[in-house]
Scaffold this motif. Structure first.
Motif, PDB file in Angstrom:
ATOM      1  N   GLY A 155       0.818  -1.212   0.000  1.00  0.00           N
ATOM      2  CA  GLY A 155       0.000   0.000   0.000  1.00  0.00           C
ATOM      3  C   GLY A 155       0.853   1.264   0.000  1.00  0.00           C
ATOM      4  N   PRO A 156       0.200   2.425  -0.051  1.00  0.00           N
ATOM      5  CA  PRO A 156       0.925   3.698   0.007  1.00  0.00           C
ATOM      6  C   PRO A 156       1.675   3.778   1.327  1.00  0.00           C
ATOM      7  CG  PRO A 156      -1.476   4.044  -0.070  1.00  0.00           C
ATOM      8  CD  PRO A 156      -1.261   2.575  -0.069  1.00  0.00           C
ATOM      9  N   TYR A 157       2.925   4.272   1.279  1.00  0.00           N
ATOM     10  CA  TYR A 157       3.744   4.333   2.489  1.00  0.00           C
ATOM     11  C   TYR A 157       3.148   5.309   3.497  1.00  0.00           C
ATOM     12  CZ  TYR A 157       7.906   4.062   5.345  1.00  0.00           C
ATOM     13  OH  TYR A 157       8.785   3.844   6.376  1.00  0.00           O
ATOM     14  N   PHE A 158       2.718   6.444   2.991  1.00  0.00           N
ATOM     15  CA  PHE A 158       2.106   7.434   3.884  1.00  0.00           C
ATOM     16  C   PHE A 158       0.608   7.455   3.632  1.00  0.00           C
ATOM     17  CE2 PHE A 158       6.365   9.287   3.010  1.00  0.00           C
ATOM     18  CZ  PHE A 158       6.878   9.149   4.282  1.00  0.00           C
ATOM     19  N   LYS A 159      -0.151   6.992   4.594  1.00  0.00           N
ATOM     20  CA  LYS A 159      -1.606   7.081   4.463  1.00  0.00           C
ATOM     21  C   LYS A 159      -2.041   8.357   5.171  1.00  0.00           C
ATOM     22  CE  LYS A 159      -2.659   2.183   3.977  1.00  0.00           C
ATOM     23  NZ  LYS A 159      -1.604   1.392   4.643  1.00  0.00           N
ATOM     24  N   GLY A 160      -2.650   9.264   4.422  1.00  0.00           N
ATOM     25  CA  GLY A 160      -3.112  10.514   5.027  1.00  0.00           C
ATOM     26  C   GLY A 160      -1.974  11.465   5.377  1.00  0.00           C
ATOM     27  N   GLY A 161      -1.008  11.605   4.445  1.00  0.00           N
ATOM     28  CA  GLY A 161       0.039  12.609   4.629  1.00  0.00           C
ATOM     29  C   GLY A 161       1.268  12.066   5.324  1.00  0.00           C
ATOM     30  N   ALA A 162       2.409  12.654   4.992  1.00  0.00           N
ATOM     31  CA  ALA A 162       3.674  12.205   5.548  1.00  0.00           C
ATOM     32  C   ALA A 162       3.975  12.937   6.844  1.00  0.00           C
ATOM     33  CB  ALA A 162       4.782  12.442   4.534  1.00  0.00           C
ATOM     34  N   LYS A 163       3.757  12.281   7.945  1.00  0.00           N
ATOM     35  CA  LYS A 163       4.032  12.890   9.258  1.00  0.00           C
ATOM     36  C   LYS A 163       5.490  12.673   9.639  1.00  0.00           C
ATOM     37  CE  LYS A 163       0.178  14.596  10.924  1.00  0.00           C
ATOM     38  NZ  LYS A 163       0.083  16.032  11.121  1.00  0.00           N
ATOM     39  N   PRO A 164       6.163  13.711  10.104  1.00  0.00           N
ATOM     40  CA  PRO A 164       7.548  13.536  10.554  1.00  0.00           C
ATOM     41  C   PRO A 164       7.638  12.519  11.695  1.00  0.00           C
ATOM     42  CG  PRO A 164       7.030  15.851  10.284  1.00  0.00           C
ATOM     43  CD  PRO A 164       5.730  15.117  10.145  1.00  0.00           C
ATOM     44  N   ILE A 165       8.740  11.791  11.703  1.00  0.00           N
ATOM     45  CA  ILE A 165       8.940  10.773  12.725  1.00  0.00           C
ATOM     46  C   ILE A 165      10.003  11.225  13.738  1.00  0.00           C
ATOM     47  CG2 ILE A 165       8.221   8.870  11.221  1.00  0.00           C
ATOM     48  CD1 ILE A 165      11.239   8.189  10.907  1.00  0.00           C
ATOM     49  N   THR A 166      10.038  10.473  14.839  1.00  0.00           N
ATOM     50  CA  THR A 166      11.028  10.719  15.889  1.00  0.00           C
ATOM     51  C   THR A 166      11.981   9.538  15.927  1.00  0.00           C
ATOM     52  OG1 THR A 166       9.388  11.916  17.194  1.00  0.00           O
ATOM     53  CG2 THR A 166      11.324  11.129  18.371  1.00  0.00           C
ATOM     54  N   ILE A 167      13.274   9.822  15.886  1.00  0.00           N
ATOM     55  CA  ILE A 167      14.246   8.736  15.932  1.00  0.00           C
ATOM     56  C   ILE A 167      15.174   8.928  17.129  1.00  0.00           C
ATOM     57  CG2 ILE A 167      14.102   8.464  13.430  1.00  0.00           C
ATOM     58  CD1 ILE A 167      16.771   9.818  13.144  1.00  0.00           C
ATOM     59  N   ARG A 168      15.882   7.891  17.477  1.00  0.00           N
ATOM     60  CA  ARG A 168      16.824   8.017  18.598  1.00  0.00           C
ATOM     61  C   ARG A 168      18.216   7.594  18.136  1.00  0.00           C
ATOM     62  NH1 ARG A 168      16.519   2.434  22.130  1.00  0.00           N
ATOM     63  NH2 ARG A 168      17.229   1.138  20.384  1.00  0.00           N
ATOM     64  N   VAL A 169      19.208   8.115  18.799  1.00  0.00           N
ATOM     65  CA  VAL A 169      20.577   7.670  18.553  1.00  0.00           C
ATOM     66  C   VAL A 169      20.735   6.329  19.254  1.00  0.00           C
ATOM     67  CG1 VAL A 169      23.018   8.169  18.931  1.00  0.00           C
ATOM     68  CG2 VAL A 169      21.423  10.034  18.410  1.00  0.00           C
TER      69      VAL A 169
END
Ligand SMILES: *Cc1c(COP(=O)(O)O)cnc(C)c1O
Length: 341
Positions: A155-169
Motif C-alpha cells: 500500500g501507500p507508504y504514507f496514508k493521510g500525509g507524511a508525518k515527521p517521525i522521531t528517531i533516537r541515537v
C-alpha cells in the motif's frame, strides 16, 4: 488484463502471495537458464547454508503504473549492480546484471494483475534474493545457490500525509568497520532487529546509527540513508564505507542538483553538526523520503525547524520531483524508467 480485486489504497506493507515467481539455480559452477514457477514454497536441507550461516542477500525494487498507464520499474540496473557487489562480498556467485533486470521484468509481467493502478499510491514490491542452499556444517560458502524473485503488492507508504517521525541515537551498531554495512545482506537486518524492537518499545520510530569506530559521525538507520538540508538550502548526505548506497538517495541527490539547482555534498557528517540542519529525511525505495522531525540523543532532543506536523519545504520539493519523475509527470533522466513490455 484484469486487475485483482484488491483495496489498493488500504493495503499495508505485508506479504501477499502473487501468481508467479522466478527461480534460477547455481550448481556445478554455472547458473541454469531459470524459469517462472507457481509454487511459493521452498524445500531445502535442514543444514542449508542459509539456515546455518545466513549466506543470503537481497534487493528491493518497485513496479508501478505511470500516469499514461505504463507499467514501469525505477533504475533496476543499479539494483542489479548492487546485488552483484553484495554477492562478491558474501562469496556467492554473481547473477549476471542483464539477467537480473530481465528476471525482474518477467516476474512483474507475470503478475501484472497485481500491479496497482495509477493514483492509488500502492506499488508492486519486487524482492530479488539469493541464498546458499546445499548442506554446510563446517564453516565455508555454499556450493549451490538459488536466485529468486517474488513480488507482493504494498500500500501507500504514507496514508493521510507524511508525518515527521522521531528517531533516537542507538547504542547498538548495525555494521562493523570494514564489515558488511555497504551491501544488502540479510545479516545486517538480523543485527538490527533487537535495536528496532527496543526503539519501538521506548516510543521511537527508528534508530540513527553512528559510525561504530568513533561514535561521532552519522551513518544511517536500519534501512534508509540520511539526507539533510542546511539552513542555506544545501543538500548534505553522509559518506562512509559502511553505509548501504541507496538508489533513492543517489537519485534524490541528482534531482537536487540537476532539477532543483541546489548545491549537494556527500561528506562525513559529524553528529555535532546535526542540530544546525534545517531539515532531515530518510531515503529508501519504500517511502522515497520520510521526514524526521526530532532526534533523541540519550534524552537530549534535536528538533528540526520543520517541526512535527509536516515535511520541510526542500524535502517536500525533492519528494514531489522524484515521485513526478517516477510517475511520468516530470521528464526522467535517460534510462531511469524501465518499461515492462
Ligand atoms: C535497502 C536499504 C536502503 C535503501 O536503499 P534504496 O536502494 O533506496 O531502496 C538504505 N539502507 C539500507 C541499510 C538498506 O538495506
Amino acid at each position: 488484463m484484469e486487475k485483482k480485486n484488491i483495496d489498493w489504497s488500504n493495503l499495508g506493507f505485508g506479504y501477499v502471495q502473487t501468481d508467479k515467481r522466478y527461480v534460477s539455480t547455481w550448481k556445478d559452477g554455472s547458473w541454469d537458464e531459470g524459469q517462472l514457477i507457481d509454487d511459493p514454497v521452498i524445500t531445502m536441507s535442514e543444514c542449508a547454508c542459509v539456515l546455518q550461516y545466513a549466506q543470503t542477500i537481497f534487493e528491493g525494487i518497485k513496479a508501478y503504473t505511470t500516469v499514461d498507464g505504463k507499467i514501469v520499474t525505477f533504475r533496476p540496473d543499479l539494483n542489479a549492480e548492487r546485488f552483484a557487489d553484495s554477492a562478491k562480498r558474501m562469496e556467492m556467485p554473481v547473477f549476471p546484471t542483464d539477467r537480473f533486470v530481465d528476471s525482474v521484468k518477467k516476474v512483474v509481467k507475470a503478475n501484472e494483475s497485481f500491479v496497482p493502478p495509477y493514483g492509488t499510491g500502492a506499488t508492486l514490491y519486487i524482492r530479488p534474493y539469493m541464498f546458499g542452499i546445499n548442506p554446510v556444517i563446517g564453516v565455508k560458502p555454499a556450493e549451490e545457490f538459488q536466485y529468486r524473485v517474488f513480488t507482493t503488492p504494498v500500500g501507500p507508504y504514507f496514508k493521510g500525509g507524511a508525518k515527521p517521525i522521531t528517531i533516537r541515537v542507538s547504542d547498538f551498531d548495525r555494521a562493523a568497520p570494514h564489515g558488511t554495512g555497504h551491501i544488502k545482506a540479510g545479516l545486517n537486518y538480523a543485527m538490527s532487529l533487537h535495536a528496532i524492537v527496543d526503539a519501538h518499545n521506548k516510543g521511537f520510530d527508528e534508530n540513527m546509527y553512528l559510525d561504530p569506530q568513533t561514535r561521532t559521525k552519522v551513518e544511517e538507520t536500519g534501512g534508509a540513508n540520511f539526507l539533510f538540508v542546511t539552513k542555506d538550502n544545501k543538500i548534505v548526505t553522509p559518506k562512509s564505507d559502511s553505509i548501504l548506497p541507496s538508489v533513492t538517495r543517489r537519485s534524490l541527490m541528482y534531482v537536487a542538483e540537476h532539477y532543483l539547482g541546489l548545491e549537494v555534498e556527500q561528506r562525513e557528517v559529524y553528529f555535532d553538526e546535526v542540530k544546525d540542519f534545517a531539515e532531515c529525511g530518510l531515503c529508501g525505495t519504500a517511502a522515497v523520503i520520510s521526514p524526521v522531525g526530532k532526534i533523541n540523543d540519550h534524552g537530549n532532543e534535536i528538533c528540526f525547524p520543520s517541526g512535527m506536523d509536516e515535511m520541510g519545504p526542500t524535502i517536500s520539493k525533492l519528494r514531489e520531483t522524484l515521485t513526478g519523475i517516477q510517475m511520468g509527470t516530470i521528464e526522467a533522466p535517460e534510462g531511469w524508467i524501465v518499461e515492462i513490455d
